[in-house]
Design a protein around this motif. Structure first.
Motif, PDB file in Angstrom:
ATOM      1  N   GLY A 219       0.813  -1.209   0.000  1.00  0.00           N
ATOM      2  CA  GLY A 219       0.000   0.000   0.000  1.00  0.00           C
ATOM      3  C   GLY A 219       0.847   1.259   0.000  1.00  0.00           C
ATOM      4  O   GLY A 219       0.617   2.188  -0.799  1.00  0.00           O
ATOM      5  N   PHE A 220       1.843   1.298   0.887  1.00  0.00           N
ATOM      6  CA  PHE A 220       2.750   2.447   0.919  1.00  0.00           C
ATOM      7  C   PHE A 220       3.537   2.553  -0.385  1.00  0.00           C
ATOM      8  O   PHE A 220       3.815   3.652  -0.878  1.00  0.00           O
ATOM      9  N   GLY A 221       3.908   1.384  -0.942  1.00  0.00           N
ATOM     10  CA  GLY A 221       4.667   1.385  -2.191  1.00  0.00           C
ATOM     11  C   GLY A 221       3.876   1.972  -3.350  1.00  0.00           C
ATOM     12  O   GLY A 221       4.408   2.720  -4.176  1.00  0.00           O
ATOM     13  N   ILE A 222       2.581   1.633  -3.416  1.00  0.00           N
ATOM     14  CA  ILE A 222       1.727   2.192  -4.472  1.00  0.00           C
ATOM     15  C   ILE A 222       1.621   3.707  -4.334  1.00  0.00           C
ATOM     16  O   ILE A 222       1.688   4.455  -5.316  1.00  0.00           O
ATOM     17  N   SER A 223       1.464   4.182  -3.095  1.00  0.00           N
ATOM     18  CA  SER A 223       1.386   5.622  -2.868  1.00  0.00           C
ATOM     19  C   SER A 223       2.679   6.313  -3.286  1.00  0.00           C
ATOM     20  O   SER A 223       2.664   7.401  -3.878  1.00  0.00           O
ATOM     21  N   THR A 224       3.803   5.683  -2.962  1.00  0.00           N
ATOM     22  CA  THR A 224       5.109   6.253  -3.320  1.00  0.00           C
ATOM     23  C   THR A 224       5.255   6.369  -4.834  1.00  0.00           C
ATOM     24  O   THR A 224       5.700   7.402  -5.366  1.00  0.00           O
ATOM     25  N   ALA A 225       4.867   5.297  -5.545  1.00  0.00           N
ATOM     26  CA  ALA A 225       4.974   5.313  -7.006  1.00  0.00           C
ATOM     27  C   ALA A 225       4.009   6.324  -7.623  1.00  0.00           C
ATOM     28  O   ALA A 225       4.333   6.984  -8.619  1.00  0.00           O
ATOM     29  N   THR A 226       2.832   6.478  -7.010  1.00  0.00           N
ATOM     30  CA  THR A 226       1.817   7.383  -7.560  1.00  0.00           C
ATOM     31  C   THR A 226       2.254   8.836  -7.470  1.00  0.00           C
ATOM     32  O   THR A 226       2.112   9.603  -8.428  1.00  0.00           O
ATOM     33  N   ILE A 227       2.781   9.238  -6.312  1.00  0.00           N
ATOM     34  CA  ILE A 227       3.200  10.637  -6.172  1.00  0.00           C
ATOM     35  C   ILE A 227       4.398  10.921  -7.071  1.00  0.00           C
ATOM     36  O   ILE A 227       4.567  12.032  -7.587  1.00  0.00           O
ATOM     37  N   LEU A 228       5.233   9.899  -7.292  1.00  0.00           N
ATOM     38  CA  LEU A 228       6.367  10.069  -8.199  1.00  0.00           C
ATOM     39  C   LEU A 228       5.874  10.257  -9.637  1.00  0.00           C
ATOM     40  O   LEU A 228       6.401  11.080 -10.388  1.00  0.00           O
ATOM     41  N   LEU A 229       4.827   9.514 -10.020  1.00  0.00           N
ATOM     42  CA  LEU A 229       4.276   9.619 -11.372  1.00  0.00           C
ATOM     43  C   LEU A 229       3.616  10.971 -11.608  1.00  0.00           C
ATOM     44  O   LEU A 229       3.603  11.482 -12.744  1.00  0.00           O
ATOM     45  N   SER A 230       3.080  11.579 -10.549  1.00  0.00           N
ATOM     46  CA  SER A 230       2.352  12.839 -10.723  1.00  0.00           C
ATOM     47  C   SER A 230       3.261  13.979 -11.176  1.00  0.00           C
ATOM     48  O   SER A 230       2.794  14.924 -11.828  1.00  0.00           O
ATOM     49  N   VAL A 231       4.540  13.912 -10.846  1.00  0.00           N
ATOM     50  CA  VAL A 231       5.456  15.010 -11.180  1.00  0.00           C
ATOM     51  C   VAL A 231       5.661  15.152 -12.684  1.00  0.00           C
ATOM     52  O   VAL A 231       5.490  16.251 -13.241  1.00  0.00           O
ATOM     53  N   PRO A 232       6.040  14.076 -13.432  1.00  0.00           N
ATOM     54  CA  PRO A 232       6.181  14.259 -14.883  1.00  0.00           C
ATOM     55  C   PRO A 232       4.867  14.621 -15.569  1.00  0.00           C
ATOM     56  O   PRO A 232       4.872  15.358 -16.565  1.00  0.00           O
ATOM     57  N   LEU A 233       3.734  14.140 -15.036  1.00  0.00           N
ATOM     58  CA  LEU A 233       2.448  14.529 -15.610  1.00  0.00           C
ATOM     59  C   LEU A 233       2.193  16.024 -15.410  1.00  0.00           C
ATOM     60  O   LEU A 233       1.661  16.698 -16.289  1.00  0.00           O
ATOM     61  N   PHE A 234       2.587  16.521 -14.255  1.00  0.00           N
ATOM     62  CA  PHE A 234       2.463  17.958 -14.001  1.00  0.00           C
ATOM     63  C   PHE A 234       3.349  18.751 -14.958  1.00  0.00           C
ATOM     64  O   PHE A 234       2.941  19.798 -15.479  1.00  0.00           O
ATOM     65  N   PHE A 235       4.553  18.257 -15.198  1.00  0.00           N
ATOM     66  CA  PHE A 235       5.475  18.936 -16.116  1.00  0.00           C
ATOM     67  C   PHE A 235       4.938  18.978 -17.550  1.00  0.00           C
ATOM     68  O   PHE A 235       5.268  19.900 -18.308  1.00  0.00           O
ATOM     69  N   LEU A 236       4.123  17.999 -17.936  1.00  0.00           N
ATOM     70  CA  LEU A 236       3.581  17.982 -19.292  1.00  0.00           C
ATOM     71  C   LEU A 236       2.726  19.219 -19.568  1.00  0.00           C
ATOM     72  O   LEU A 236       2.605  19.659 -20.720  1.00  0.00           O
ATOM     73  N   GLY A 237       2.134  19.772 -18.527  1.00  0.00           N
ATOM     74  CA  GLY A 237       1.315  20.957 -18.708  1.00  0.00           C
ATOM     75  C   GLY A 237       2.082  22.259 -18.679  1.00  0.00           C
ATOM     76  O   GLY A 237       1.486  23.341 -18.852  1.00  0.00           O
TER      77      GLY A 237
END
Length: 579
Positions: A219-237
């Motif tokens: 569960g913690f691992g999924i959260s860690t990967a998710t917040i990491l994924l949000s950064v490049p998606l934010f940069f796309l905008g």
């Protein structure tokens, strides 16, 4: 060519490369879309653990139910309270763009620490199974607790920065000088709350199931990967964002005006010379305004030469005869402070509702854990109960934007249809209903436990957990109306120089609600132990609690809070944003 380019730029805004933002290229719905997608991931990462954290603390870290509840409310309260820090930094020194990136990195580090602790057995107390209600498990050690709280509060710091920067970042993408821009901004806040719910839906279903069935390290691992994924998606905008240029510390301006007004009032009251007193305490203010101030006031719709009569004691800060020149304030600065002071009663009135929402992460989860959570052959984790209000919110937000709002606009012949204060008031009424329902549900749950002879047992009670879903439904509806209304109200009404900070008041209200929940539990236990020798909310077995009395108490407090809200809301006058 230069003049044309200057006309087509957004004054006071830059792009991600710190160049002037250009109309038609930066801002708008496309830029806000990236913010909404990122918010789904960010809230998933946060709520995946927060919604189930009370069970992790009690079952795996061996804290008592009441201690676990307080740890959760303090953790979530701190996360939301730190949104004020994120909003302040975005207004004063950085852009909302940079605050998000920094905060996401901090949250990632905190989640990584929690993942490592959950994965390595030597970093947490040994597992144990209670054979009877009188035995206890090995308590968490100081080192284990230190690692746990270090991870939790790094997450809280990161979440606070994100909550304080992401909503105003999205709202900044719209042109408030046009009716279309204002309508789109209002719709953005509704969809922002809907995206919060989308992230929560995945968190309280898929991730909570993973935590309960595969282990908390996953569960913690999924959260860690998710917040990491949000950064490049934010940069796309990035090519589409427009970022407001920081205007310096709004807090310093507020303190300057308040100190100047207090100093002037004190000087007038203690003056022994009648002639001096007459000159130093004028009854009115007249002054010429500088060209720069006139430009700023035109942009923000603040009167340029004569201050308003609201909160007149602050007008003393405008006097040119102040002994300290550094305390001399402009009309614009004084009016901005007045605006902030006038929205504070609304902020204070929402704290009680958020105290009710705190129960969704604490006692309500523990209630469900004592009940039959089977739906046919499917066993539903207790922490997945928020799925009911989450689905309702996801469905209601588009219905509200595309059905309710157009109807109310025609009926009221106004631009917004339903005002922000009306939305907040609706949420407060729903919170009263929710706590009354919660009290009745707990009364029924206790009766079932007594009738089945399971008061002293930890076995699941023969009552379906869907009863708990009723209070979740009402509180979820209250959250939709109030949170979206608060965000739009604070962002729209606040001065341009402190909009991120003002929008963060929405999260600060949540924080104070969670803190107040912890304080209320402690006060109730102290008072009831003094008069009845048995605290209402104490012990390891929830069946011994008097939770129904606690919920009735909260219902009464919500009623009193609503009356206080009506007093202030009826006296509030909206700022004009018309061009």
């Amino acid at each position: 060519m230069d003049e044309v380019q200057q006309i087509n730029t957004w004054e006071g805004y830059v792009d991600w490369r710190n160049k002037p933002a250009i109309r038609g290229r930066h801002g708008g719905m496309l830029a806000a879309f990236f913010v909404l997608v990122v918010e789904i991931l960010e809230n998933l990462a946060f709520l995946a653990n927060a919604s189930n954290l009370v069970l992790y603390l009690s079952k795996f870290m061996h804290f008592s139910p009441s201690s676990s509840a307080n740890i959760v409310t303090n953790f979530m309260g701190t996360a939301f309270f730190l949104a004020l820090l994120g909003g302040f930094l975005a207004d004063a020194f950085f852009t909302t763009y940079h605050i998000y990136v920094i905060s996401a990195a901090i949250e990632f580090m905190g989640l990584l620490i929690l993942t490592v602790q959950a994965q390595i057995p030597s970093l947490k107390p040994p597992a144990c199974i209670l054979l009877d209600t009188n035995s206890s498990c090995q308590e968490v050690s100081d080192g284990e607790a230190a690692m746990l709280f270090a991870g939790l509060y790094l997450v809280a710091l990161g979440v606070g920065g994100i909550k304080g920067s992401l909503p105003p970042h999205g709202a900044e993408q719209f042109d408030e000088t046009t009716p279309q821009g204002r309508k789109q901004r209002s719709a953005f806040f509704n969809y922002y709350v809907s995206c919060l719910s989308c992230g929560a839906l995945i968190a309280v279903t898929f991730v909570v199931w993973i935590e309960d069935n595969k282990g908390w390290q996953w569960g913690f691992g999924i959260s860690t990967a998710t917040i990491l994924l949000s950064v490049p998606l934010f940069f796309l905008g990035s090519p589409f964002y427009r970022n407001k240029i920081p205007d310096g510390s709004p807090i310093a301006t507020m303190f300057k005006v308040l100190i100047a007004a207090i100093y002037k009032a004190y000087k007038c009251r203690n003056s022994n010379n009648a002639v001096i007193g007459m000159h130093s305490c004028p009854s009115s203010y007249t002054a010429e305004t500088s060209e720069e101030e006139r430009s700023n006031n035109t942009k923000e719709k603040v009167p340029s030469q004569i201050p308003t009569d609201d909160l007149r004691f602050l007008n003393a800060a405008l006097n040119n005869n102040l002994a300290q020149p550094t305390l001399q304030s402009t009309v614009k600065e004084v009016e901005e402070v007045k605006i902030v002071l006038k929205i504070l009663p609304t902020f204070m009135s929402t704290i009680m509702l958020n105290c009710c929402l705190a129960q969704l992460s604490t006692f309500s989860v523990q209630q469900a854990a004592t009940m039959n959570t089977n739906l046919g052959s499917l066993k539903v984790p207790p922490a997945s109960l928020p799925v009911f209000p989450v689905i309702f919110i996801i469905s209601l937000a588009p219905f509200y934007n595309h059905v309710i709002i157009p109807i109310t606009r025609k009926a009221t012949k106004t631009e917004m249809g339903i005002t922000q204060l009306q939305r907040i008031g609706t949420g407060l009424v729903l919170s009263i209903v929710a706590m009354a329902v919660a009290a009745m549900v707990e009364t029924k749950r206790k009766k079932v436990a007594i009738d089945a002879g399971l008061v002293n047992s930890t076995e699941p009670l023969p009552i379906t957990f869907l009863w708990i879903a009723l209070q979740y439904l009402f509180l979820g509806s209250a959250d939709l109306f109030t949170l979206a209304g608060m965000m739009e109200f604070f962002f729209t009404e606040a001065p341009l120089s402190m909009r991120s900070l003002a929008t963060s008041l929405s999260w600060a209200s949540l924080a104070m609600g969670y803190y107040f929940s912890s304080v209320l539990v402690s006060i109730v236990n102290d008072v009831t132990s003094a008069y009845r020798h048995t605290p209402w909310l104490f012990g390891s077995n929830l069946n011994h609690y008097h939770l129904e009395r606690f919920y009735w108490l909260m219902c009464i407090l919500c009623c009193l809070n609503f009356l206080n809200y009506l007093f202030w809301a009826n006296r509030y006058k909206y700022r004009s944003t018309e061009p």
